[in-house]
Design a protein around this motif. Structure first.
Motif, PDB file in Angstrom:
ATOM      1  N   ASN A   1       0.781  -1.234   0.000  1.00 50.78           N
ATOM      2  CA  ASN A   1       0.000   0.000   0.000  1.00 50.78           C
ATOM      3  C   ASN A   1       0.822   1.298   0.000  1.00 50.78           C
ATOM      4  OD1 ASN A   1      -2.916  -1.099   0.637  1.00 50.78           O
ATOM      5  ND2 ASN A   1      -1.537  -2.151   2.052  1.00 50.78           N
ATOM      6  N   GLY A   2       2.122   1.189   0.217  1.00 50.23           N
ATOM      7  CA  GLY A   2       2.926   2.389   0.426  1.00 50.23           C
ATOM      8  C   GLY A   2       3.282   3.182  -0.811  1.00 50.23           C
ATOM      9  N   SER A   3       3.238   2.563  -1.989  1.00 50.44           N
ATOM     10  CA  SER A   3       3.723   3.255  -3.190  1.00 50.44           C
ATOM     11  C   SER A   3       2.897   4.489  -3.527  1.00 50.44           C
ATOM     12  CB  SER A   3       3.738   2.306  -4.384  1.00 50.44           C
ATOM     13  OG  SER A   3       2.421   1.861  -4.700  1.00 50.44           O
ATOM     14  N   THR A   4       1.605   4.489  -3.182  1.00 47.50           N
ATOM     15  CA  THR A   4       0.767   5.659  -3.478  1.00 47.50           C
ATOM     16  C   THR A   4       1.210   6.883  -2.675  1.00 47.50           C
ATOM     17  OG1 THR A   4      -0.839   4.967  -1.791  1.00 47.50           O
ATOM     18  CG2 THR A   4      -1.231   4.246  -4.059  1.00 47.50           C
ATOM     19  N   LEU A   5       1.984   6.650  -1.606  1.00 44.52           N
ATOM     20  CA  LEU A   5       2.505   7.744  -0.792  1.00 44.52           C
ATOM     21  C   LEU A   5       4.011   7.927  -0.990  1.00 44.52           C
ATOM     22  CD1 LEU A   5       0.523   7.101   2.516  1.00 44.52           C
ATOM     23  CD2 LEU A   5       0.079   8.842   0.785  1.00 44.52           C
ATOM     24  N   GLY A   6       4.562   7.215  -1.981  1.00 45.99           N
ATOM     25  CA  GLY A   6       5.977   7.397  -2.313  1.00 45.99           C
ATOM     26  C   GLY A   6       6.939   6.441  -1.632  1.00 45.99           C
ATOM     27  N   TRP A   7       6.439   5.380  -0.997  1.00 42.33           N
ATOM     28  CA  TRP A   7       7.311   4.435  -0.284  1.00 42.33           C
ATOM     29  C   TRP A   7       7.389   3.105  -1.020  1.00 42.33           C
ATOM     30  CZ3 TRP A   7      10.314   5.951   3.573  1.00 42.33           C
ATOM     31  CH2 TRP A   7       9.963   7.109   4.290  1.00 42.33           C
ATOM     32  N   CYS A   8       8.617   2.643  -1.266  1.00 43.92           N
ATOM     33  CA  CYS A   8       8.806   1.377  -1.968  1.00 43.92           C
ATOM     34  C   CYS A   8       9.879   0.525  -1.290  1.00 43.92           C
ATOM     35  CB  CYS A   8       9.224   1.611  -3.426  1.00 43.92           C
ATOM     36  SG  CYS A   8       7.897   2.254  -4.471  1.00 43.92           S
ATOM     37  N   ARG A   9       9.626  -0.778  -1.271  1.00 45.12           N
ATOM     38  CA  ARG A   9      10.672  -1.723  -0.855  1.00 45.12           C
ATOM     39  C   ARG A   9      11.696  -1.782  -1.974  1.00 45.12           C
ATOM     40  NH1 ARG A   9       9.780  -8.257  -0.440  1.00 45.12           N
ATOM     41  NH2 ARG A   9      11.981  -8.832  -0.143  1.00 45.12           N
ATOM     42  N   ARG A  10      12.997  -1.902  -1.618  1.00 46.47           N
ATOM     43  CA  ARG A  10      14.028  -1.835  -2.640  1.00 46.47           C
ATOM     44  C   ARG A  10      14.860  -3.106  -2.795  1.00 46.47           C
ATOM     45  NH1 ARG A  10      14.173  -0.663  -5.994  1.00 46.47           N
ATOM     46  NH2 ARG A  10      16.012   0.527  -6.584  1.00 46.47           N
ATOM     47  N   TYR A  11      14.957  -3.928  -1.729  1.00 46.33           N
ATOM     48  CA  TYR A  11      15.871  -5.068  -1.783  1.00 46.33           C
ATOM     49  C   TYR A  11      15.133  -6.389  -1.549  1.00 46.33           C
ATOM     50  CZ  TYR A  11      19.017  -1.152  -0.786  1.00 46.33           C
ATOM     51  OH  TYR A  11      19.670   0.066  -0.807  1.00 46.33           O
TER      52      TYR A  11
ATOM     53  N   ASN B   1      16.376  -9.070  -0.297  1.00 44.39           N
ATOM     54  CA  ASN B   1      16.774  -9.705   0.957  1.00 44.39           C
ATOM     55  C   ASN B   1      16.434  -8.882   2.210  1.00 44.39           C
ATOM     56  OD1 ASN B   1      18.706  -7.686   0.602  1.00 44.39           O
ATOM     57  ND2 ASN B   1      20.321  -8.877   1.571  1.00 44.39           N
ATOM     58  N   GLU B   2      15.706  -7.768   2.027  1.00 44.95           N
ATOM     59  CA  GLU B   2      15.318  -6.951   3.175  1.00 44.95           C
ATOM     60  C   GLU B   2      13.849  -6.551   3.039  1.00 44.95           C
ATOM     61  OE1 GLU B   2      17.936  -3.811   4.537  1.00 44.95           O
ATOM     62  OE2 GLU B   2      19.606  -4.657   3.379  1.00 44.95           O
ATOM     63  N   GLN B   3      12.985  -7.373   3.610  1.00 41.41           N
ATOM     64  CA  GLN B   3      11.554  -7.082   3.537  1.00 41.41           C
ATOM     65  C   GLN B   3      11.178  -5.816   4.298  1.00 41.41           C
ATOM     66  OE1 GLN B   3      10.271 -11.285   4.774  1.00 41.41           O
ATOM     67  NE2 GLN B   3       8.630 -10.682   3.396  1.00 41.41           N
ATOM     68  N   TRP B   4      12.034  -5.403   5.197  1.00 42.18           N
ATOM     69  CA  TRP B   4      11.729  -4.291   6.099  1.00 42.18           C
ATOM     70  C   TRP B   4      12.211  -2.922   5.605  1.00 42.18           C
ATOM     71  CZ3 TRP B   4      14.899  -8.499   7.036  1.00 42.18           C
ATOM     72  CH2 TRP B   4      16.274  -8.261   6.913  1.00 42.18           C
ATOM     73  N   HIS B   5      13.044  -2.909   4.573  1.00 44.97           N
ATOM     74  CA  HIS B   5      13.688  -1.667   4.143  1.00 44.97           C
ATOM     75  C   HIS B   5      12.877  -0.975   3.050  1.00 44.97           C
ATOM     76  CE1 HIS B   5      17.201   0.959   3.206  1.00 44.97           C
ATOM     77  NE2 HIS B   5      16.713   0.895   1.978  1.00 44.97           N
ATOM     78  N   PHE B   6      12.507   0.297   3.326  1.00 36.83           N
ATOM     79  CA  PHE B   6      11.726   1.077   2.365  1.00 36.83           C
ATOM     80  C   PHE B   6      12.378   2.442   2.161  1.00 36.83           C
ATOM     81  CE2 PHE B   6       8.903  -2.034   4.133  1.00 36.83           C
ATOM     82  CZ  PHE B   6       8.140  -2.453   3.052  1.00 36.83           C
ATOM     83  N   GLU B   7      12.287   2.925   0.928  1.00 34.49           N
ATOM     84  CA  GLU B   7      12.856   4.229   0.591  1.00 34.49           C
ATOM     85  C   GLU B   7      11.776   5.127   0.015  1.00 34.49           C
ATOM     86  OE1 GLU B   7      16.177   3.496  -1.973  1.00 34.49           O
ATOM     87  OE2 GLU B   7      17.168   2.195  -0.509  1.00 34.49           O
ATOM     88  N   TYR B   8      11.927   6.416   0.292  1.00 35.83           N
ATOM     89  CA  TYR B   8      10.936   7.390  -0.167  1.00 35.83           C
ATOM     90  C   TYR B   8      11.427   8.126  -1.410  1.00 35.83           C
ATOM     91  CZ  TYR B   8       8.042  11.527  -0.534  1.00 35.83           C
ATOM     92  OH  TYR B   8       7.218  12.507  -1.015  1.00 35.83           O
TER      93      TYR B   8
END
Length: 209
Positions: free
Chosen positions: A171-181, A183-190
């Protein structure tokens, strides 16, 4: 016009004393400001930039530390829920919007890790080397040198627990947040562009391999 010479001399003398007091006061204030700034800089609480450029903030963001810890995540005590201190203003606002949206849907997001300084990033990497045994393995989870990390730049957050991170991935992409890796389910970048362009493809790890 002043015709009384003694009176004129007295006025000049008073003005001279006043000028000396003003100059002394200004010098005292400048000395106090410089001394205080130097002390804070020595303690690592203030970074001064003398080469100013239009539109460039005085603080060097890469040197701004994030919280070293925080309260336990209320839904999973294995993780923290630290304050989002040190994130760029636009990222901080985006984080607040993300958390509000999640809360409205009954999901709690714990900020297990957010902003780091270069020094904090280096410490994370050194600890990862001890944990995984080699720098090569450690670099898959903690970028080195520190300037490469989005945590240091102030664009990344690590969200826990994993179920909450899964909600953000969905749900985060509509607010500019995306998972990037991968091997890291927890890491998100804006990135504001993600809200219209969607998330880029995942890469295997922080090093891209």
């Amino acid at each position: 016009m002043l015709t009384d010479t003694p009176t004129a001399g007295r006025i000049i003398e008073i003005m001279s004393k006043t000028s000396r007091r003003v100059v002394f006061g200004v010098l005292l204030i400048v000395t106090l400001v410089v001394s205080t700034g130097g002390a804070l800089g020595y303690l690592g609480r203030l970074t001064l930039v003398f080469d100013r450029h239009p539109g460039k903030p005085l603080a060097i963001l890469e040197e701004v530390p994030g919280p070293p810890d925080g309260p336990k995540c209320s839904i999973d005590a294995r993780y923290l829920d630290e304050a989002p201190d040190g994130l760029r203003p636009d990222v901080l606002q985006a984080w607040k919007s993300l958390r509000t949206k999640a809360s409205e849907q009954g999901v709690q997001l714990c900020l297990n890790d957010g902003k780091r300084s270069r020094q904090q990033q280096q410490k994370e990497f050194d600890e990862a080397v001890k944990k995984f045994g080699t720098e090569e393995l450690a670099s898959k989870y903690v970028l080195n040198p520190p300037d490469r990390s989005m945590h240091v730049i102030g664009l990344a957050v690590d969200i826990q627990p994993i179920e909450s991170a899964k909600w953000v991935e969905k749900n985060g992409s509509t607010l500019g947040w995306c998972r990037r890796y991968e091997n890291e389910q927890w890491h998100f970048e804006y990135n504001a562009g993600y809200s219209t362009g969607g998330c880029p493809a995942l890469v295997p790890s922080a090093t891209g391999s």
